[in-house]
Write an enzyme that holds these catalytic residues in place. Structure first.
Site, PDB file in Angstrom:
ATOM      1  N   HIS A   1       0.877  -1.173   0.000  1.00  0.00           N
ATOM      2  CA  HIS A   1       0.000   0.000   0.000  1.00  0.00           C
ATOM      3  C   HIS A   1       0.922   1.232   0.000  1.00  0.00           C
ATOM      4  CE1 HIS A   1      -4.273   1.281   1.504  1.00  0.00           C
ATOM      5  NE2 HIS A   1      -3.776   2.147   0.632  1.00  0.00           N
TER       6      HIS A   1
ATOM      7  N   ASN B   1      -2.895  10.431  -1.213  1.00  0.00           N
ATOM      8  CA  ASN B   1      -1.486  10.461  -0.832  1.00  0.00           C
ATOM      9  C   ASN B   1      -0.849  11.842  -1.027  1.00  0.00           C
ATOM     10  OD1 ASN B   1      -0.982   7.773   0.071  1.00  0.00           O
ATOM     11  ND2 ASN B   1      -1.181   7.089  -2.041  1.00  0.00           N
TER      12      ASN B   1
END
Length: 352
Positions: free
Chosen positions: A108, A264
């Site tokens: 991940h 992100n």
């Protein structure tokens, strides 16, 4: 009595309708999207689910964390790995890096740390077999990773999403949910409950560095180690924390509202933040259940003005035709790499 019952039922119905409308609004369903990008875009195929990307600016190499999550969600044997991509080579394609030992991995979030001695380490959030962990790799050479420590703790590592390294022994990571069950996580998402957190590992022990977050997602640290940035997806903002360099404790100092589902966070060579986002969160949910249904992609660049105040500029927006459900944007000079949660490609963009 009957009138009171009808009135109560009417109130419940109205309440449900208002809740649904609010949920749709908060998820961005009513947004009008105007796709744009000032530059050229090329699509690079051959990699699925490149959810996180980080760049080694000295080597001009990008590292990509990729996993076929849709296959895993459907109960099939998914495939995950760490890839590298030569940024400046015009026709470069992602190359799967060898790992020692070569066991199954479902990566991940990732974080690259380069020591003052010049050694490189890669922290990787892993979900293999549902046994969540943070794995530490060192680079044996340009194409091989050797696994070192495997960090596991059922008390603190609940639903890890992303990680950011302080050094080769210390790191922060996000738990995107506080609940351990699927039902509990769904309740957190749709009721917008603040139950996720940021955890700090100081080389010896874990501690909660920041709590009560609405879906803590991406995390990164400033070049000088004094600030930590956390993406609150459901909170639709980037949280800026002051970091105590001795204790690792975090104290909130700023909140950058972007009104989109932030994912992100990457830093460019100048320290600016680059954030990939999901402007329509429910479209992403639909895409996650059926990848033929596109979900919009969005990229923001977050800078500071002369007074140190943050401001954001939308760099890229697309309805999902070019890339669905962007989760990361990493920049080297004028080159912008955009990766997705599930899509079978990445974008390599040249910004004008």
């Amino acid at each position: 009595m009957r009138k009171k019952i009808f009135a109560a039922i009417a109130l419940v119905v109205v309440g449900v309708i208002l809740f649904v409308i609010k949920t749709l609004y908060d998820a961005g369903e009513f947004k009008t999207l105007h796709p744009h990008f000032n530059g050229t875009i090329s699509k690079i195929y051959g990699i699925t689910g490149a959810e996180d990307i980080t760049i080694d600016y000295q080597k001009r190499v990008a590292y990509l964390s990729a996993d076929d999550r849709f296959a895993t969600l459907k109960g099939n044997k998914g495939f995950g790995g760490i890839y590298k991509l030569e940024i400046d080579a015009p026709d470069a394609r992602p190359v799967l890096m060898s790992r020692i030992p070569d066991h199954e991995i479902h990566p991940h979030g990732i974080s690259l740390y380069k020591s003052p001695e010049g050694k490189s380490f890669l922290f990787v959030v892993d979900h293999t077999g549902g046994n969540h962990a943070v794995l530490l790799f060192r680079f044996r050479d340009d194409s091989t990773l050797v696994q070192g420590r495997s960090y596991r703790d059922s008390t603190f590592i609940i639903s890890p999403n992303d990680v950011t390294a302080v050094d080769e022994n210390r790191f922060y990571f996000t738990n995107d949910h506080g609940s351990r069950t699927g039902f509990g996580k769904t309740m957190e998402d749709y009721l917008q409950l603040k139950k996720s957190n940021v955890v700090y590992y100081d080389g010896t022990a874990y501690s909660i560095a920041a709590g009560r977050l609405a879906y803590a997602n991406g995390i990164n640290i400033s070049r000088d180690g004094r600030e930590v940035y956390v993406a609150a997806t459901i909170g639709k903002s980037i949280l800026v924390y002051h970091r105590d360099e001795i204790t690792g404790e975090l104290s909130l100092k700023n909140e950058i509202h972007l009104e989109t589902g932030v994912d992100n966070i990457e830093l460019d060579e100048s320290g600016n933040l680059w954030v990939a986002c999901h402007p329509r969160l429910l479209a992403f949910v639909r895409h996650a259940s059926d990848t033929s249904r596109p979900a919009p992609s969005q990229v923001f660049k977050i800078m500071r003005d002369g007074n140190g105040n943050f401001y954001a500029q939308e760099i890229y927006l697309n309805r999902g035709d070019e890339l669905s459900a962007s989760s990361v944007a990493a920049v080297a000079g004028k080159k912008l790499l955009v990766g997705p949660v599930l899509d079978n490609k990445i974008l390599k963009c040249e910004m004008e």
